[in-house]
Design a protein around this motif. Sequence first.
Motif, PDB file in Angstrom:
ATOM      1  N   UNK A 132       0.832  -1.242   0.127  1.00 35.30           N
ATOM      2  CA  UNK A 132       0.115  -0.015  -0.171  1.00 35.30           C
ATOM      3  C   UNK A 132       0.897   1.166  -0.039  1.00 35.30           C
ATOM      4  N   UNK A 133       1.870   1.349   0.667  1.00 36.38           N
ATOM      5  CA  UNK A 133       2.804   2.400   0.875  1.00 36.38           C
ATOM      6  C   UNK A 133       3.520   2.591  -0.629  1.00 36.38           C
ATOM      7  N   UNK A 134       3.909   1.446  -1.078  1.00 40.59           N
ATOM      8  CA  UNK A 134       4.458   1.563  -2.544  1.00 40.59           C
ATOM      9  C   UNK A 134       3.600   2.197  -3.507  1.00 40.59           C
ATOM     10  N   UNK A 135       2.195   1.557  -3.398  1.00 43.26           N
ATOM     11  CA  UNK A 135       1.286   2.213  -4.188  1.00 43.26           C
ATOM     12  C   UNK A 135       0.856   3.758  -3.961  1.00 43.26           C
ATOM     13  N   UNK A 136       1.143   4.098  -2.685  1.00 42.63           N
ATOM     14  CA  UNK A 136       0.796   5.684  -2.518  1.00 42.63           C
ATOM     15  C   UNK A 136       2.055   6.561  -2.934  1.00 42.63           C
ATOM     16  N   UNK A 137       3.274   5.999  -2.882  1.00 41.87           N
ATOM     17  CA  UNK A 137       4.376   6.543  -3.249  1.00 41.87           C
ATOM     18  C   UNK A 137       4.992   6.341  -4.631  1.00 41.87           C
ATOM     19  N   UNK A 138       3.844   5.701  -5.584  1.00 41.41           N
ATOM     20  CA  UNK A 138       4.534   5.340  -6.827  1.00 41.41           C
ATOM     21  C   UNK A 138       5.031   6.277  -7.562  1.00 41.41           C
ATOM     22  N   UNK A 139       4.385   7.501  -7.785  1.00 38.66           N
ATOM     23  CA  UNK A 139       4.668   8.560  -8.539  1.00 38.66           C
ATOM     24  C   UNK A 139       6.127   9.319  -8.171  1.00 38.66           C
ATOM     25  N   UNK A 140       6.474   9.270  -6.861  1.00 38.03           N
ATOM     26  CA  UNK A 140       7.715   9.694  -6.317  1.00 38.03           C
ATOM     27  C   UNK A 140       8.681   8.694  -7.068  1.00 38.03           C
ATOM     28  N   UNK A 141       8.343   7.299  -6.852  1.00 42.28           N
ATOM     29  CA  UNK A 141       9.392   6.275  -7.341  1.00 42.28           C
ATOM     30  C   UNK A 141       9.380   6.430  -8.648  1.00 42.28           C
ATOM     31  N   UNK A 142       8.507   6.642  -9.549  1.00 39.90           N
ATOM     32  CA  UNK A 142       8.447   6.794 -10.911  1.00 39.90           C
ATOM     33  C   UNK A 142       9.678   7.840 -11.158  1.00 39.90           C
ATOM     34  N   UNK A 143       9.540   8.908 -10.516  1.00 35.50           N
ATOM     35  CA  UNK A 143      10.447  10.004 -10.878  1.00 35.50           C
ATOM     36  C   UNK A 143      11.787   9.775 -10.472  1.00 35.50           C
ATOM     37  N   UNK A 144      12.027   8.855  -9.245  1.00 32.07           N
ATOM     38  CA  UNK A 144      13.364   8.475  -9.023  1.00 32.07           C
ATOM     39  C   UNK A 144      13.768   7.582  -9.916  1.00 32.07           C
ATOM     40  N   UNK A 145      13.050   6.845 -10.761  1.00 29.21           N
ATOM     41  CA  UNK A 145      13.339   5.934 -11.751  1.00 29.21           C
ATOM     42  C   UNK A 145      13.901   6.628 -12.933  1.00 29.21           C
ATOM     43  N   UNK A 146      13.120   7.640 -13.364  1.00 26.53           N
ATOM     44  CA  UNK A 146      13.516   8.617 -14.369  1.00 26.53           C
ATOM     45  C   UNK A 146      14.871   9.340 -13.962  1.00 26.53           C
ATOM     46  N   UNK A 147      14.977  10.030 -12.963  1.00 24.93           N
ATOM     47  CA  UNK A 147      16.362  10.475 -12.532  1.00 24.93           C
ATOM     48  C   UNK A 147      17.389   9.647 -12.233  1.00 24.93           C
ATOM     49  N   UNK A 148      17.150   8.408 -12.001  1.00 20.90           N
ATOM     50  CA  UNK A 148      18.328   7.385 -12.003  1.00 20.90           C
ATOM     51  C   UNK A 148      18.888   7.277 -13.582  1.00 20.90           C
ATOM     52  N   UNK A 149      17.959   7.178 -14.471  1.00 21.60           N
ATOM     53  CA  UNK A 149      18.337   6.926 -15.568  1.00 21.60           C
ATOM     54  C   UNK A 149      19.302   7.906 -16.344  1.00 21.60           C
ATOM     55  N   UNK A 150      18.854   9.106 -15.822  1.00 22.73           N
ATOM     56  CA  UNK A 150      19.379  10.360 -16.353  1.00 22.73           C
ATOM     57  C   UNK A 150      20.820  10.454 -16.126  1.00 22.73           C
TER      58      UNK A 150
END
Length: 875
Positions: free
Chosen positions: A239-257
């Motif tokens: 549930x916490x992962x689902x709530x913070x998914x947008x931030x995690x998606x941003x993290x994945x994007x930044x990590x690939x940059x």
Amino acid sequence: MWIKKAEITSFGKWRQQSFIFESSNQLVYGLNEAGKSTLYQFIQAILFGFPAKRKKGKDYTPNDGSGFGGRLQLVHPTYGIVTVERYKTKNKGKAKVWLEDGQQGEEDLLERILYPLTLQLFREVFTFQQEQLQQMDALSEENLHDALISLGLSGSNELFEQRLRLKNNYERIYRPRGKKQPLNQALQTYQRLQQRIKEKESQEASFQQLVSQADIQNEQVAKQTRKNRQFQEQQLKLEQQRMNWSAYAEYLTLRKMDLQRTASDTEQQKLQVFYQEYQQLSKEREKLHAALQQHSGNQESARYYFYLEYENKIQQLLTEKVAISRMLDEEQRIANQLAEMNHGQTAGWQDHPPRPFADEQAIQKLFLPLQNQQKTEDELKIRLHLVTEQRNQAEKSLNDYEQKHPELFEQKKTIPWLFIIAGIVVVSSLFLPAPLRYIGLVAAVVCVVSGFIKRNQPVDKSTWQEKLGQLDIHEGQLAELKEQALQSQKSLLALINQLEHELEQRNITSEINEFAVIKVNQQAQNFLAQLKTQRELQHRQADLRQNLMQQEQRFDFLAEWLPLREKNLSEKLPIVEQFAKEMEQIRFAQTYQENTVLQQRIHETQRQQQQLLDQHQVLMENLRLAYPAEIPAFLQREADVAKNQLRLKELTERVVPLFDQETTQAEIEEALRTLRQTIQTGEQQLHQLQEQEQRSRLQIQQMQADGTLDSLYQQASQQRAHVEKLTKDYAITKLENQLLQDVATELSEQQLPELLAQATTYFRLLTNREQTKLDFSEGILTVDRMSVYNLSTGTKDQLMMAFRFAYLALQQKHPLCPVIIDDGWLHYDYQRKYQFAKLLQQFSENYQVICLSSDQEMVSYYQELHQPVWELKGV
């Protein structure tokens, strides 16, 4: 003994057929389905009884309803001509026997006539079928001993008769499947007593077992509870992962940059200073060029005098251009963050913020009384259900007993038949002669006495009172449990109301579920953290807006001379900067009228600019910058990288710990769905385990003795002594029988060499081998020191045939039964068939031999040897 005649009434395909047999050798020839096997089965059925019907076996019962059975006429050396009749529907399928002297009998007489011949010996010794000739295991030394004993060939008939008597004696005491034997009955009585003792002492004897079982069930409940808790923690994490998914998606994007900075802070500072100096020189050159073009001095105007009057204020505004731009960027960034926060916030908490618990332990502590009370409630329900079942069972048992014994409640008026009979007998005796009269009077007295005994016989109410007492006990337990259940429900309702009030005060949730409260509490904590951050950003945004408004007010004095109306702060700065530039050009034009001086200053500015560029050429090459104009974009890119690095660090600290491995939102949703089903199944299993544990605990509590064990122990002890006495008698008799068996075995060992020699003779005759020798090696039969398993199929059949005839040769002085052969030479060649026919001719001098065959070649050999042949043509 030999078979003289077979009269078939109805058996299989045969109807009203008679067959007369020779006392010596004969061949019964017939094609397939001619009825040879049926004739053999008829002989076996008449001698030993009809076989039971089998699904996979052939059934010889006639379909036309005719009499199933017939007669056999036997010639016995002791009893003479014996006629045996057996029909399936007569005398329960048992045989009827008529002797030559007129004596008649049934099954027991037939057994005496045939003794020691049994169905097993008839099948295994006196009948030859192809499948029997392939059983090589029967040729071991041990099996040959057993065969000699079973035939009665190894000793005198007295041994076997004595063994039979002993067998009858110990079977009169006990039989494995008997019911009327004393030891069987004693054992059944003893088992019933043991069963009653088990039932009475089960509560005491199974107490430790029940305690151990309850402990095991308790461990299973604890284990299942831990598993459910782990599943709930996994669900909370998802549930916490689902709530913070947008931030995690941003993290994945930044990590690939690519967030590697090209220039260090020192290099960026040097580059910034260089660019500012270079830009100042460029502006200076532009001013000088403009002044050179406008050196006429005709540019004076009111605007120029306005500029001169407010020059300091204008230059101060331009000096603060970078600071104002930064404030504008920061204000825009804060506005975007606030908009994102407002989009993700829960609407229900905007007006009434929640007051979450400090941690998960506080929630568990809050729910602990409710969980304990719910557990108590479940225990009471289970106990109430069990006691209700016991009460209903006790009530049913009482009602059944009362229906069977109506005399418990009222003494029905029954007709005194015994007294009436006594009166009739007395009256009748008056008209009888003297001897009968006294007999009648005695009978009347007996009737009267029996009537008084029956009338005065008391009614036994102890069992009824015991059942009534048990029902009262269960009724009391049921009432007590109902009261406890009512109080438990009240306590449970009070705890639920208390929890609802507490959660309502905290504005968390109205659902009374520990896991749901933990989940919403986590959301509330996140909401308050965001709310705090939002307030800080709003405060900073207010300060920035106030500063920006003050900055805009500083541009008001320029409104009459510059087009600043309806322009925002970011648009006003370039206009003011252009105005200052124009006025400076006018200043230069008025100050330097000589072109030569302006050109010298332009050249000097160019030289300084080139010198500055040469000094920083290495730095620009290291940073891969070709022109100074690329510096602003480069610095902006470096600033963006630094900003993204800070954001990545923040997300790494706050979001990454929630994700053990890289995943997708769809995988999270699927995992949540699967986990919810697993949690539901686990809750059901936990409920079942808890119910089982409570049942065990309740049984432990209800264990009690009823005081009848001592009496049962005494009865069991007496019965055990009786069983031991009968067992001793049985063991002694069986031991004597075993001793006779051992004696017979010893005698069979003495006669085994004779059997082996006779078998060797027959085997040589069948195979036409004069030097063949049979012997034993380590208990296994060998042929010329070779294993029998190395022989061909036909030779193996001949070997088995030789031993079978050797058995019979040892008893040729007292033949028990005819030899019946059903196509037992399938693997013989023409030469061996002829040898076999010669053996039968020789053997039939002492035995009746009946060959059943469909082999036309064997018919020719019989005819060549002048042996009788008759044909079956079926019906």
